[in-house]
Design an enzyme around this catalytic site. Structure first.
Site, PDB file in Angstrom:
ATOM      1  N   ASP A  75      -3.708  -1.631   2.413  1.00 17.03           N
ATOM      2  CA  ASP A  75      -2.488  -1.734   1.618  1.00 17.03           C
ATOM      3  C   ASP A  75      -2.731  -2.689   0.459  1.00 17.03           C
ATOM      4  O   ASP A  75      -3.538  -3.625   0.573  1.00 17.03           O
ATOM      5  CB  ASP A  75      -1.325  -2.243   2.472  1.00 17.03           C
ATOM      6  CG  ASP A  75       0.012  -2.066   1.768  1.00 17.03           C
ATOM      7  OD1 ASP A  75       0.590  -0.961   1.853  1.00 17.03           O
ATOM      8  OD2 ASP A  75       0.472  -3.012   1.102  1.00 17.03           O
ATOM      9  N   ARG A 127       2.196   9.103   7.431  1.00 21.55           N
ATOM     10  CA  ARG A 127       3.223   9.563   8.369  1.00 21.55           C
ATOM     11  C   ARG A 127       3.389  11.076   8.426  1.00 21.55           C
ATOM     12  O   ARG A 127       4.128  11.582   9.256  1.00 21.55           O
ATOM     13  CB  ARG A 127       4.558   8.909   8.011  1.00 21.55           C
ATOM     14  CG  ARG A 127       4.598   7.415   8.326  1.00 21.55           C
ATOM     15  CD  ARG A 127       5.891   6.785   7.866  1.00 21.55           C
ATOM     16  NE  ARG A 127       5.940   6.685   6.415  1.00 21.55           N
ATOM     17  CZ  ARG A 127       7.033   6.362   5.729  1.00 21.55           C
ATOM     18  NH1 ARG A 127       8.176   6.155   6.368  1.00 21.55           N
ATOM     19  NH2 ARG A 127       6.983   6.262   4.419  1.00 21.55           N
ATOM     20  N   ARG A 149      -0.346   4.797  15.104  1.00 22.42           N
ATOM     21  CA  ARG A 149       0.495   3.766  14.481  1.00 22.42           C
ATOM     22  C   ARG A 149       1.351   3.061  15.532  1.00 22.42           C
ATOM     23  O   ARG A 149       1.592   1.837  15.425  1.00 22.42           O
ATOM     24  CB  ARG A 149       1.379   4.407  13.406  1.00 22.42           C
ATOM     25  CG  ARG A 149       2.430   3.491  12.789  1.00 22.42           C
ATOM     26  CD  ARG A 149       1.780   2.392  11.961  1.00 22.42           C
ATOM     27  NE  ARG A 149       2.782   1.481  11.414  1.00 22.42           N
ATOM     28  CZ  ARG A 149       3.262   0.424  12.046  1.00 22.42           C
ATOM     29  NH1 ARG A 149       2.849   0.126  13.276  1.00 22.42           N
ATOM     30  NH2 ARG A 149       4.159  -0.364  11.480  1.00 22.42           N
ATOM     31  N   TYR A 202       5.847  -7.247  -6.515  1.00 23.54           N
ATOM     32  CA  TYR A 202       6.240  -7.465  -5.119  1.00 23.54           C
ATOM     33  C   TYR A 202       6.287  -8.954  -4.788  1.00 23.54           C
ATOM     34  O   TYR A 202       7.167  -9.407  -4.046  1.00 23.54           O
ATOM     35  CB  TYR A 202       5.269  -6.754  -4.182  1.00 23.54           C
ATOM     36  CG  TYR A 202       5.417  -5.256  -4.203  1.00 23.54           C
ATOM     37  CD1 TYR A 202       6.430  -4.627  -3.465  1.00 23.54           C
ATOM     38  CD2 TYR A 202       4.556  -4.458  -4.941  1.00 23.54           C
ATOM     39  CE1 TYR A 202       6.583  -3.252  -3.482  1.00 23.54           C
ATOM     40  CE2 TYR A 202       4.693  -3.084  -4.960  1.00 23.54           C
ATOM     41  CZ  TYR A 202       5.711  -2.484  -4.231  1.00 23.54           C
ATOM     42  OH  TYR A 202       5.853  -1.122  -4.254  1.00 23.54           O
ATOM     43  N   ARG A 246      -3.184   8.633  -0.834  1.00 21.49           N
ATOM     44  CA  ARG A 246      -2.622   8.390   0.490  1.00 21.49           C
ATOM     45  C   ARG A 246      -2.969   9.531   1.450  1.00 21.49           C
ATOM     46  O   ARG A 246      -2.096  10.241   1.947  1.00 21.49           O
ATOM     47  CB  ARG A 246      -1.106   8.193   0.400  1.00 21.49           C
ATOM     48  CG  ARG A 246      -0.535   7.462   1.621  1.00 21.49           C
ATOM     49  CD  ARG A 246       0.972   7.295   1.537  1.00 21.49           C
ATOM     50  NE  ARG A 246       1.384   6.538   0.374  1.00 21.49           N
ATOM     51  CZ  ARG A 246       2.331   6.914  -0.477  1.00 21.49           C
ATOM     52  NH1 ARG A 246       2.962   8.044  -0.301  1.00 21.49           N
ATOM     53  NH2 ARG A 246       2.629   6.161  -1.505  1.00 21.49           N
TER      54      ARG A 246
END
Length: 327
Positions: free
Chosen positions: A52, A6, A15, A128, A2
């Site tokens: 993602d 953020r 973003r 998920y 990653r």
């Protein structure tokens, strides 16, 4: 692990211009830019595609969204009737923006900077899809897999097919290495780990290697413990990412003779910084640096990470490599 995210103020600025997270991933101008941002700051040896793992269920027709402060939300699939709503028909068309990002990155990166594509492993993506969101125990997924394995295997088989095709197309558009993230592999007991983690990975690696010989594949069965050894021995991956719980000397003796190892500093040591971070970085390089090795974290950079700590870590690792025997 990653690279973009953020913790970078330049990422947060961009973003805010996207309508939602999926639109962010599917907008090539934005995805290319945030992939390149960490390279400008830190001069990493590789760029990791910004995307993602849940673009696959989205492309298969499942309703996927990301809610601020809550993470991914999916319309849960709990039975065969839910599976009937999924199909591969529009997979590549739906994912064409991702392929455009790879093409543009491939044409703009320096030759010495590798371009890494990635996907989620079938088991982790399935959690998920079945739970409808993240979970602490993945009860619905595990219950379905244990109670009706033939039914559940239809979902896994669909994900194997979609994931293999996705990775092959990533290579066709410029990816030079691939990583398969199985973030929730560690919740499974031994025999289920073999069935739902190792076996699907074997088949994905086989298909990708047949279509793209020579492209390195990195596996990451997070939390696998001693089952990392079986994963490496059976799947055919070229490298394995290690979570932070894996003992370094065990990895050196049991895994590194068979493949490249990648990892595995605790991402909260990167948050803390200082001497604790420096000491652990040097220890990792000292133990693993004599064999095939990629320095990395044991999981992704977290949002509260000070960017200057990443700068320091890069300096420490590169300094350790110049005085050590590996790299």
């Amino acid at each position: 692990m990653r690279q973009a995210g953020r913790y970078l103020p330049e990422y947060m600025k961009i973003r805010k211009t996207a309508r939602n997270f999926l639109d962010f991933c599917y907008t090539p101008d934005l995805a290319v830019e945030v992939t390149l941002q960490p390279l400008r700051r830190y001069g990493f040896d590789a760029a990791i595609l910004f995307s993602d793992i849940l673009v696959i269920p989205d492309a298969l027709g499942q309703d996927v969204s990301f809610l601020p402060g809550e993470g991914p939300q999916l319309d849960p699939i709990r039975d065969l009737s839910g599976l009937e709503k999924l199909n591969l028909q529009d997979l590549h068309e739906h994912l064409s923006p991702v392929y455009e990002v790879l093409t543009r990155l491939s044409g703009s990166l320096p030759k010495e900077t590798a371009l890494i594509g990635f996907c989620g492993a079938p088991w982790t993506v399935a959690t998920y899809m079945v739970e409808g969101k993240g979970s602490k125990d993945y009860a619905a997924t595990r219950s379905w897999a244990y109670r009706a394995p033939k039914e559940f295997s239809r979902l896994i088989d669909l994900l194997i097919e979609a994931t293999s095709a996705y990775l092959i197309e990533q290579v066709a558009h410029g990816a030079e290495a691939l990583q398969i993230f199985d973030s929730w592999a560690g919740i499974l007991p031994e025999m289920e780990f073999h069935r739902w983690v190792i076996d699907p990975t074997i088949e994905i690696v086989r298909r990708v290697k047949a279509a793209c010989p020579g492209v390195p594949i990195i596996g990451f069965p997070r939390g696998a413990g001693v089952l990392y050894r079986d994963f490496v021995a059976k799947t055919g991956v070229d490298a394995v990412s290690l979570d932070s719980s894996v003992p370094l000397k065990w990895a050196r003796d049991q895994l590194q003779p068979h493949c490249t190892v990648q990892g595995n500093m605790d991402n909260f040591l990167l948050v803390a910084g200082g001497e604790a971070m420096d000491r652990e970085a040097r220890r990792i390089v000292d133990i693993l640096g004599s064999g095939p090795f990629v320095f990395n974290l044991g999981h992704g950079i977290v949002p509260q990470t000070p960017p200057e700590h990443v700068t320091r870590l890069v300096d420490v690792v590169r300094g350790a490599e110049t005085v050590g025997s590996g790299g």
